[in-house]
Design a protein around this motif. Structure first.
Motif, PDB file in Angstrom:
ATOM      1  N   VAL A  73      11.996  -5.243 -15.657  1.00  0.00           N
ATOM      2  CA  VAL A  73      10.978  -5.484 -14.640  1.00  0.00           C
ATOM      3  C   VAL A  73       9.634  -5.072 -15.215  1.00  0.00           C
ATOM      4  CG1 VAL A  73      10.105  -4.765 -12.388  1.00  0.00           C
ATOM      5  CG2 VAL A  73      12.556  -5.152 -12.710  1.00  0.00           C
ATOM      6  N   ILE A  74       8.642  -5.907 -15.029  1.00  0.00           N
ATOM      7  CA  ILE A  74       7.290  -5.572 -15.465  1.00  0.00           C
ATOM      8  C   ILE A  74       6.381  -5.675 -14.250  1.00  0.00           C
ATOM      9  CG2 ILE A  74       6.896  -7.951 -16.256  1.00  0.00           C
ATOM     10  CD1 ILE A  74       5.069  -6.669 -18.451  1.00  0.00           C
ATOM     11  N   SER A  75       5.653  -4.578 -13.971  1.00  0.00           N
ATOM     12  CA  SER A  75       4.907  -4.517 -12.724  1.00  0.00           C
ATOM     13  C   SER A  75       3.544  -3.886 -12.937  1.00  0.00           C
ATOM     14  CB  SER A  75       5.685  -3.685 -11.696  1.00  0.00           C
ATOM     15  OG  SER A  75       4.929  -3.495 -10.524  1.00  0.00           O
ATOM     16  N   GLN A  76       2.523  -4.491 -12.359  1.00  0.00           N
ATOM     17  CA  GLN A  76       1.182  -3.928 -12.424  1.00  0.00           C
ATOM     18  C   GLN A  76       1.009  -2.896 -11.323  1.00  0.00           C
ATOM     19  OE1 GLN A  76      -2.022  -6.526 -11.434  1.00  0.00           O
ATOM     20  NE2 GLN A  76      -3.615  -5.169 -12.169  1.00  0.00           N
ATOM     21  N   ILE A  77       0.319  -1.798 -11.645  1.00  0.00           N
ATOM     22  CA  ILE A  77       0.014  -0.795 -10.632  1.00  0.00           C
ATOM     23  C   ILE A  77      -1.492  -0.564 -10.608  1.00  0.00           C
ATOM     24  CG2 ILE A  77       2.247   0.342 -10.771  1.00  0.00           C
ATOM     25  CD1 ILE A  77       0.935   2.501 -12.499  1.00  0.00           C
ATOM     26  N   LEU A  78      -2.004  -0.228  -9.427  1.00  0.00           N
ATOM     27  CA  LEU A  78      -3.433   0.028  -9.271  1.00  0.00           C
ATOM     28  C   LEU A  78      -3.740   1.517  -9.303  1.00  0.00           C
ATOM     29  CD1 LEU A  78      -4.521  -2.487  -6.493  1.00  0.00           C
ATOM     30  CD2 LEU A  78      -4.852  -2.668  -8.948  1.00  0.00           C
ATOM     31  N   GLU A  79      -2.877   2.314  -8.682  1.00  0.00           N
ATOM     32  CA  GLU A  79      -3.126   3.745  -8.562  1.00  0.00           C
ATOM     33  C   GLU A  79      -2.423   4.497  -9.683  1.00  0.00           C
ATOM     34  OE1 GLU A  79      -2.781   5.173  -4.383  1.00  0.00           O
ATOM     35  OE2 GLU A  79      -2.086   3.149  -4.008  1.00  0.00           O
ATOM     36  N   ASP A  80      -3.035   5.596 -10.130  1.00  0.00           N
ATOM     37  CA  ASP A  80      -2.460   6.390 -11.217  1.00  0.00           C
ATOM     38  C   ASP A  80      -1.474   7.424 -10.682  1.00  0.00           C
ATOM     39  OD1 ASP A  80      -3.939   4.954 -12.998  1.00  0.00           O
ATOM     40  OD2 ASP A  80      -5.539   6.436 -13.168  1.00  0.00           O
ATOM     41  N   LYS A  81      -0.557   6.966  -9.837  1.00  0.00           N
ATOM     42  CA  LYS A  81       0.493   7.854  -9.316  1.00  0.00           C
ATOM     43  C   LYS A  81       1.787   7.494 -10.041  1.00  0.00           C
ATOM     44  CE  LYS A  81       0.045   6.957  -4.874  1.00  0.00           C
ATOM     45  NZ  LYS A  81       0.167   7.125  -3.426  1.00  0.00           N
ATOM     46  N   TYR A  82       1.834   7.891 -11.292  1.00  0.00           N
ATOM     47  CA  TYR A  82       2.886   7.409 -12.179  1.00  0.00           C
ATOM     48  C   TYR A  82       4.281   7.796 -11.701  1.00  0.00           C
ATOM     49  CZ  TYR A  82      -1.356   7.275 -14.991  1.00  0.00           C
ATOM     50  OH  TYR A  82      -2.631   7.058 -15.432  1.00  0.00           O
ATOM     51  N   THR A  83       4.465   9.061 -11.342  1.00  0.00           N
ATOM     52  CA  THR A  83       5.785   9.535 -10.929  1.00  0.00           C
ATOM     53  C   THR A  83       6.276   8.773  -9.706  1.00  0.00           C
ATOM     54  OG1 THR A  83       5.267  11.734 -11.769  1.00  0.00           O
ATOM     55  CG2 THR A  83       7.104  11.560 -10.235  1.00  0.00           C
TER      56      THR A  83
END
Length: 654
Positions: free
Chosen positions: A445-455
């Motif tokens: 799965v490859i997914s873009q994230i906007l927020e730096d809430k990695y965990t």
């Protein structure tokens, strides 16, 4: 567009999150870069069951689409040596590899590093000259066997020698970078001030320092009046602790920023003068050594030169984390509620899109390999040359596509791992995670994230992936049944199907229901096991003949098919015994379900003009992660069935 990967062990540790913040800050204004975050356990690891599957993502980094790789080396070194890590990454050395915190013996390797000898000399000198300490102890992290922990201990010993202080091996205590061991050790060994043979203790990180401080004060030993404590890392706990912890600022974020800069320069053809970027460390003196008086919350500190830095503002980290955690928990709660109702893959797709919107996921692609890959812990994963899109969500371009079962665009992961359908917006930050369950690898799965809430996003995606695999397997079983009806040539499926009712037989139920129950280990989805027994089948056979008895059995099976969902596993075990495995079922709805089954039986019997009533007794039990042994569940359901039969017989006799 350049694609730069960050390879990191996990993103549940503050240090690793700080690293990602530094890397992200460099690429914030770079419109020509995709940043791909790839969390990976060590190869062949089985510490947590099937965590070795995470290393399969590393094979994707061989793709021609990847331009450079940033490896957070010390995130792996608690579990694997630098030499072993270099061997495992050998297949990537044709690309520029920038390692953080330690070098790797690979071609094209650039690295950041720190030297701890100088900083420990400064710390020891400060304790001696400023606080008149001459008996120094050390809480190491020797239990994790990392080069980082060894270097800090050796630098401490070097600093003692440079300051003409005696090294006491018996004052070196072994920890593991966590506060629990240091806290327990101090509590057990130093009950009062008079037990202390030393007047200061340096800890290999702030968390162990925090553990020491809490234990000292629990035993009535004052910090810093009776003993000075110094940590390392300048982590969040150093400020939130009371007293605030004197420590060492490694400039972790700046180090990561520099690593990102080198990776970018290498990708864009700029000259990089040195393969080693050395970072300076800075001592931060606060309350736990006595430089800042009192216990009031403050960010103020003194530096090595004795210059006071009056930082009055608070970070507000604890409140912000708590506030954020509440929102995150709420999102996870709603996710689990949504996914609990998942049945087949098409039903899952709609819920998947809802979750993407709920979690502010801007785009996401699910990529499936041509065949499912069984992977044992001791086997090396070989990246297939063929994959295809299963799902695609792209908010910006208003694209929502479900390509199941086999209509998705086909591509070669060795050429590209970001499907071209997603490569339309500049400056993206992606997560790459394997699509796997137990020993089966399906794709990624490859997914873009906007927020730096990695965990948090890693948790979100893991929940989504586990539910996806479950839905995928459901649909696979459903397709097997369809194939049986269409061709009647699949002997394997036929051997698991009851000839009279076309439901699963005992063999099919035991196999597929156990697969369903095994999924509770990863998804924690509860459900129910039903055990049914037709009422009065012998009487129907004796009175109306065995042909009508078969009609009664077929009537009940048809009623069960209409009552339960397609994804539920319904089977005929023997003559008049039926069972069902129903995920996500709440036992409070059992009375309604009983009525529905009876209503369906009556409608079908009336349509067939049967001269007898078809009814059924049922026993039901709940399954969960803690209770998912199919054999035991069937026995429990059978006992519940017996209780209902007994009640019915008692009513009939009256």
């Amino acid at each position: 567009m350049k694609n730069i990967v960050v390879l990191i062990y996990d993103l549940t540790v503050e240090y690793h999150i700080t690293i990602m913040d530094g890397i992200s800050s460099f690429f914030k204004d770079k419109k020509d870069v995709n940043l791909l975050i790839t969390p990976a356990c060590i190869p062949h690891a089985t510490t947590f069951g099937f965590d070795y599957q995470y290393w399969t993502s590393v094979e994707l980094l061989k793709s021609k689409q990847i331009d450079a790789i940033i490896v957070v080396v010390n995130s792996f070194l608690n579990y694997i040596t630098q030499e072993q890590l270099a061997v495992e990454l050998k297949g990537l050395e044709g690309k520029p590899i920038v390692s953080i915190a330690a070098p790797l013996k690979l071609k094209n390797n650039y690295h950041t590093s720190i030297s701890t000898k100088k900083i420990y000399c400064q710390l020891v000198e400060h304790l001696v000259e400023k606080h008149y300490c001459g008996k120094l102890a050390f809480f190491s992290a020797a239990l994790v066997n990392s080069p980082e922990s060894e270097e800090r201990l050796e630098s401490f010993k070097y600093a003692l020698e440079k300051n003409n202080l005696e090294f006491h091996p018996e004052w070196v205590f072994d920890g593991d970078f966590t506060p629990a061991i240091s806290h327990r050790f101090i509590l057990d060994h130093f009950k009062k001030k008079e037990d202390l043979p030393f007047d200061a203790i340096l800890c290999a990180n702030d968390y162990m320092a925090g553990g020491c401080i809490a234990a000292f004060e629990a035993n009535g030993i004052r910090v810093p009046e009776d003993v000075c404590v110094i940590g390392f890392d300048d982590s969040e706990i150093a400020l939130s602790n009371c007293p605030t912890i004197s420590t060492v600022n490694q400039h972790i974020e700046q180090s990561a920023y520099e690593a990102a800069r080198v990776a970018y320069d290498l990708c864009t053809g700029k000259q990089v003068k040195s393969k080693n970027i050395t970072m300076e460390l800075e001592p931060i003196y606060r309350q736990s050594c006595g430089c800042i008086a009192g216990r009031e919350k403050t960010n103020s500190y003194f530096d090595q030169k004795g210059i006071f830095h009056p930082i009055a503002s608070q970070r507000g980290t604890v409140f912000n984390l708590f506030e954020s955690a509440l929102n995150d928990m709420s999102s996870i709660y709603h996710m689990l509620n949504l996914l609990e109702s998942v049945s087949d893959i098409n039903n899952y797709f709609n819920i998947w899109v809802t979750n993407c919107k709920l979690l502010r996921i801007e785009n996401m692609a699910v990529c499936i390999y041509d065949k499912k890959i069984e992977l044992a812990p001791d086997e090396d994963f070989v990246l297939p040359k063929k994959a295809r899109l299963l799902f695609l969500y792209d908010k910006a371009n208003n694209v929502v596509e479900n390509y199941y079962p086999d209509k998705g665009p086909v591509f070669n992961p060795l050429e590209t791992i970001i499907p071209v359908e997603l490569d339309s917006i500049s400056q993206k930050k992606y997560y790459i995670l394997p699509l796997s369950l137990h020993n089966i690898n399906y794709g990624y799965v490859i997914s873009q994230i906007l927020e730096d809430k990695y965990t948090v996003y890693e948790i979100y995606l893991k929940i989504i992936i586990n539910s996806l695999v479950r839905a995928y397997e459901f649909s696979y079983m459903e397709n097997q049944q369809k194939l049986l009806k269409a061709t009647n040539t699949n002997l394997e499926v036929a051997s698991k199907t009851d000839e009279l009712t076309k439901l699963f037989n005992r063999r099919g139920f035991m196999e597929y229901a156990q697969v369903l129950l095994d999924l509770t280990n990863d998804t924690d989805v509860h459900g129910a096991i039903f055990f049914f027994d037709m009422d009065g089948l012998k009487r129907i056979n004796d009175t109306y003949g065995h042909k009508n008895g078969d009609k009664a059995i077929q009537t009940l099976s048809a009623a069960l098919k209409k009552t339960f969902r397609k994804a539920d596993i319904v089977a005929r075990l023997s003559g008049d015994e039926f069972v069902a495995c129903v995920p996500g079922y709440d036992l409070k709805n059992v009375p309604v379900l009983r009525e529905r089954i009876q209503k369906e039986c009556d409608l079908i019997a009336a349509k067939k003009k049967l001269k007898f009533k078809v009814s059924v007794s049922a026993g039901v039990v709940e399954y969960s992660r803690k209770n998912n042994d199919l054999q035991k569940l069937l026995l429990m359901a059978d006992k519940e069935l017996y209780k209902e039969k007994k009640i019915k017989h008692s009513k009939d006799s009256n």
